[in-house]
Design a protein around this motif. Structure first.
Motif, short mmCIF file in Angstrom:
data_model
loop_
_atom_site.label_atom_id
_atom_site.label_comp_id
_atom_site.label_asym_id
_atom_site.label_seq_id
_atom_site.Cartn_x
_atom_site.Cartn_y
_atom_site.Cartn_z
N ASP A 1 0.81 -1.21 0.00
CA ASP A 1 0.00 0.00 0.00
C ASP A 1 0.85 1.27 0.00
OD1 ASP A 1 1.06 -0.09 2.53
OD2 ASP A 1 -0.85 0.08 3.60
N GLY A 2 2.08 1.15 -0.53
CA GLY A 2 3.00 2.28 -0.50
C GLY A 2 2.98 3.14 -1.75
N LEU A 3 3.91 4.09 -1.78
CA LEU A 3 4.04 5.02 -2.90
C LEU A 3 4.78 4.35 -4.06
CD1 LEU A 3 5.17 8.12 -0.80
CD2 LEU A 3 2.86 7.65 -1.67
N LEU B 1 -0.81 0.74 -8.59
CA LEU B 1 -2.18 0.28 -8.57
C LEU B 1 -2.99 1.20 -7.66
CD1 LEU B 1 -1.75 -3.60 -8.20
CD2 LEU B 1 -2.32 -2.32 -10.27
N PRO B 2 -4.31 1.21 -7.81
CA PRO B 2 -5.11 2.03 -6.88
C PRO B 2 -4.82 1.67 -5.43
CG PRO B 2 -6.47 1.25 -8.71
CD PRO B 2 -5.14 0.56 -8.84
N GLY B 3 -4.33 2.63 -4.71
CA GLY B 3 -4.04 2.41 -3.30
C GLY B 3 -2.74 1.70 -3.02
N GLY B 4 -1.85 1.58 -4.02
CA GLY B 4 -0.60 0.92 -3.72
C GLY B 4 0.29 0.70 -4.93
N PHE B 5 1.17 -0.31 -4.81
CA PHE B 5 2.20 -0.58 -5.82
C PHE B 5 2.38 -2.09 -5.90
CE2 PHE B 5 6.63 -0.76 -7.36
CZ PHE B 5 6.55 0.11 -8.43
#
Length: 267
Positions: free
Chosen positions: A227-229, A253-257
């Motif tokens: 759920d990070g940048l 991705l939406p809300g994360g990587f």
């Protein structure tokens, strides 16, 4: 069978030595080692993929504004890689001789057992030379601070995940399919997970992550979703994927990587 199994292991070592030279060179220049635990990786230590090149200005490899001792370190790295490449050529030759010897011995084993034994002894001597040269090669490609001895496999993955949990990253692990294909593939998968989680924690400021291993008939898929940048720090992952003719996809991705790596499973 024991000789043939050893031969397969040595072939794999030789391929790994050549395929991993670029990532080892990055480590020799001072890049963070992939073997460090989560708390030992510093956010500012990573470099862009491909490393840095030393220009020809000044005659000694130094660039304007570049400290002389760093240019000297790069010279050492280049020389070590040149010597290692030469050793690799010798290893490849001995491997070819050994492979031919084992094959010939197998063919004549029933018709001429004594000659087959001599052939196997010669192949065994070639194997010893290969192992000796490989040890010298890996000594040249040493990375300061890297652990020695047995390397981790997926059996050690739960312990690695516990370390990240202790560092503040909530990690969930899922594994699907029958595990297999040998220690070299397992080591690469372990390091890929380690790098992805380390980057999620340090660079992505993530608080939670999911690790999924999917064992498919022809490949192993490693997926790390957090759920990070977004970030772009996957030097080791690219190099390890290349060893197995694999691919790397890293995207927001939406809300994360998410980092998705596919490694071809050795036959």
């Amino acid at each position: 069978m024991m000789r043939l199994s050893a031969l397969r292991v040595i072939h794999c070592w030789a391929a790994s030595a050549r395929g991993g030279m670029a990532s080892l060179a990055a480590g020799l220049r001072g890049a963070p080692s992939a073997g460090r635990r989560p708390g030992a990786v510093s956010p500012g230590g990573d470099r862009a993929r491909g490393g840095r090149r030393v220009g020809a200005e000044g005659g000694d490899g130094a660039r304007p504004g570049r400290p002389a001792h760093l240019a000297a370190e790069d010279d050492v790295v280049r020389e070590r890689l040149r010597i290692a490449s030469e050793l690799h050529d010798l290893v490849a030759h001995d491997l070819s001789v050994m492979t031919l010897g084992v094959g010939a011995g197998r063919v004549i084993m029933d018709q001429d057992p004594e000659r087959a034994r001599r052939t196997f002894r010669e192949a065994e001597e070639s194997g010893r030379r290969v192992l000796s040269d490989l040890r010298r090669m890996m000594g040249l490609l040493r990375v300061e601070g890297q652990r020695h001895g047995p390397q981790p496999g997926l059996g050690e993955l739960p312990g690695l995940i516990d370390d990240f949990r202790a560092s503040g990253l909530a990690v969930r692990l899922t594994e699907v399919g029958a595990r297999g294909s040998g220690p070299t593939l397992e080591l690469s998968a372990y390091r890929i997970v380690e790098e992805a989680l380390g980057n999620a924690l340090w660079y992505g400021m993530a608080r939670s992550a999911t690790v999924t291993l999917r064992w498919l008939p022809a490949l192993l898929e490693v997926v790390v979703h957090d759920d990070g940048l977004p970030r772009d720090r996957l030097v080791g992952t690219w190099e390890r994927a290349a060893l197995f003719g694999g691919s790397v996809a890293a995207h927001r991705l939406p809300g994360g990587f998410e980092v998705r790596v596919r490694l071809l499973r050795p036959a």
